[in-house]
Design an enzyme around this catalytic site. Structure first.
Site, PDB file in Angstrom:
ATOM      1  N   LYS A  42      -9.498  -8.251  15.787  1.00 21.37           N
ATOM      2  CA  LYS A  42      -8.392  -8.008  16.727  1.00 21.37           C
ATOM      3  C   LYS A  42      -8.616  -6.747  17.552  1.00 21.37           C
ATOM      4  CE  LYS A  42      -3.356  -7.432  16.494  1.00 21.37           C
ATOM      5  NZ  LYS A  42      -2.231  -7.266  15.557  1.00 21.37           N
ATOM      6  N   LEU A  43      -9.506  -5.885  17.085  1.00 23.90           N
ATOM      7  CA  LEU A  43      -9.756  -4.567  17.696  1.00 23.90           C
ATOM      8  C   LEU A  43      -8.508  -3.700  17.662  1.00 23.90           C
ATOM      9  CD1 LEU A  43     -12.206  -5.367  20.656  1.00 23.90           C
ATOM     10  CD2 LEU A  43     -12.723  -4.728  18.297  1.00 23.90           C
ATOM     11  N   THR A 142      -9.221  -5.026  -3.001  1.00 23.60           N
ATOM     12  CA  THR A 142      -9.291  -3.629  -3.401  1.00 23.60           C
ATOM     13  C   THR A 142      -8.901  -3.439  -4.857  1.00 23.60           C
ATOM     14  OG1 THR A 142      -8.199  -1.500  -3.022  1.00 23.60           O
ATOM     15  CG2 THR A 142      -6.944  -3.422  -2.419  1.00 23.60           C
ATOM     16  N   TYR A 168       0.720  -1.260   1.147  1.00 26.25           N
ATOM     17  CA  TYR A 168      -0.655  -1.737   1.376  1.00 26.25           C
ATOM     18  C   TYR A 168      -1.153  -2.535   0.181  1.00 26.25           C
ATOM     19  CZ  TYR A 168      -5.751  -1.638   1.180  1.00 26.25           C
ATOM     20  OH  TYR A 168      -7.071  -2.006   1.026  1.00 26.25           O
ATOM     21  N   SER A 169      -1.096  -1.932  -1.012  1.00 23.53           N
ATOM     22  CA  SER A 169      -1.684  -2.632  -2.164  1.00 23.53           C
ATOM     23  C   SER A 169      -0.889  -3.881  -2.510  1.00 23.53           C
ATOM     24  CB  SER A 169      -1.847  -1.703  -3.362  1.00 23.53           C
ATOM     25  OG  SER A 169      -0.647  -1.068  -3.695  1.00 23.53           O
TER      26      SER A 169
END
Ligand code: NAD
Ligand code: DAU
Length: 362
Positions: A42-43, A142, A168-169
């Protein structure tokens, strides 16, 4: 079930290949001619097309700017390029940003992974033998999904229950569960890797190691959250890329593999090591970079320790990290010193805005 064969020069659809780990992976794959690459990114702010500049004349590398949430684009790309495997690196990745504004994390990490799984399933179901048996969907995750350890807890194993603590996690954990479900429900041949903290060239300077290097060189304070005793297990990014390719080629479908650095360090030690390297590589009269260290208000919900047991990948696939931390850190600092044009291109006004937002209001 047959595996992908690197001698067949497979085509890989990589998402998020203009970011830190994805770009290192794409460069490594093309350098060793392991595969053709179709890179969908997506940049976002975290990406940089300069990371991939050396591939501009590579006729076996294709870049497409686009979003993993765009299901029509995904179907089109899968039909057009007929990949042998998909590797999903695309994600929002910075924990501090997920605390301040989690929305994008849910959209890309969860919904985006879902859209990619849906498109991959439709594509894979239409494939015929032997391509269908060899197809793989590799999801890059992760160690943070496992939560936080005390100093005496045993390291995370693949069967450690998930206990994510940040938006996030939690978004990565949700994506991992979706990937698992597509294997169990639809037999989509998935693989998942859960890796510890990466460091090395091309990392966006919002993360601890590049932030410390660049702040130090600019004479700015080196912010350490809380007491600096939080522990991370640091892995040189190129070792991670080797592990990803090995899992893709030799991993057992439906399984997850932990990837580790065998290198647990407190944040304070990491920052002190960087300062010691800079004292040698960029010395200033009567000045030690460690004098810039500043302890600041902690990250909310800050995980105390990540420790990851990677005996499974080591025993089953024969992988272990090659880079020594002190040498890897030295190479990393040297890379940032030697690549000032790259640094200037990422330290834009938007970046300065983030630094202000995260640090000045603490
Ligand atoms: P990064 O933030 O450097 O790069 C992420 C890339 O994904 C960027 O190029 C970005 O433009 C792209 N992207 C974001 N949203 C997208 C979307 N909706 N569609 C398409 N592309 C999109 O991240 P990184 O550090 O290279 O991490 C890559 C992957 O590895 C992530 O999934 C992350 O969770 C995982 N991971 C990272 C680490 C680490 O230490 N950096 C450790 C373990 C796992
Ligand atoms: O463990 C793997 C994860 O590692 C990846 O999944 C994430 O995408 C990646 O960002 C990383 O997460 P961390 O939160 O561990 O990385 P970060 O570099 O942000 O922080 C490393 C440690 O340093 C952490 O304990 C927080 C601390 N820190 C970070 C920053 C940015 C500071 O003390 N000061 C800082 O300014």
């Amino acid at each position: 079930m047959s595996n992908l064969n690197k001698n067949d020069l497979p085509t890989l659809l990589v998402t998020g290949g203009a970011g830190f780990i994805g770009a290192n992976f794409v460069l490594q794959v093309r350098k060793f001619k392991w595969a053709n690459i179709v890179n969908l990114d997506k940049l976002t702010y975290a990406s940089n097309l300069q990371n991939l500049a050396e591939l501009q004349d590579d006729t076996n590398y294709y870049f497409i700017q686009g979003d993993v949430n765009n299901s029509e684009l995904l179907s089109y790309l899968l039909e057009k390029y007929q990949p042998d495997a998909i590797i999903n690196f695309a994600a929002e990745t910075h924990v501090d940003r997920s605390i301040i504004s989690p929305h994008n994390f849910i959209q890309t990490n969860i919904v985006g992974t879902f859209e990619l799984l849906e498109a991959s399933k439709a594509y894979w179901q239409k494939l015929t033998s032997p391509k269908k048996e060899k197809f793989r969907f590799l999801h890059i995750s992760t160690d943070e999904v496992y939560g936080s350890l005390s100093s005496t807890d045993p390291a995370f194993r693949e069967d450690t229950p998930y206990a994510p603590n940040s938006p996030y996690s939690a978004s990565k954990a949700a994506a991992d569960h979706l990937v698992r479900s597509y294997y169990h429900t639809y037999n989509l041949p998935t693989l998942t890797t859960n890796c510890s903290n990466n460091y090395g060239p091309l990392q966006f300077p919002e993360k601890l190691i590049p932030l410390t290097i660049l702040n130090a060189l600019n004479g700015k304070s080196l912010p350490i959250y809380g007491d600096g005793q939080n522990i991370r297990d640091w892995l040189y990014v190129r070792d991670h890329c080797d592990a990803i390719y090995l899992v893709l080629i030799e991993g057992c479908i439906g399984e997850t593999y932990n990837i580790c650095g065998m290198n647990e360090q407190t944040n304070l030690v990491v920052v002190e090591k960087i300062c010691a390297i800079l004292d040698k590589l960029a010395p200033k009269d009567n000045f030690q970079y460690s004098s810039l260290i500043s302890f600041i208000k902690d990250r909310p919900g800050h995980d105390r320790r990540y420790g990851i047991d990677c005996s499974k990948i080591s025993k089953n696939l024969g992988w272990k990290p090659k880079e020594n931390f002190d040498v890897g850190l030295l190479k990393t600092v040297q890379w940032y010193l030697n690549n000032s044009a790259w640094v200037d291109s990422v330290c834009t006004g938007t970046y300065q805005g983030w630094i202000k937002q995260n640090y000045e209001t603490r």
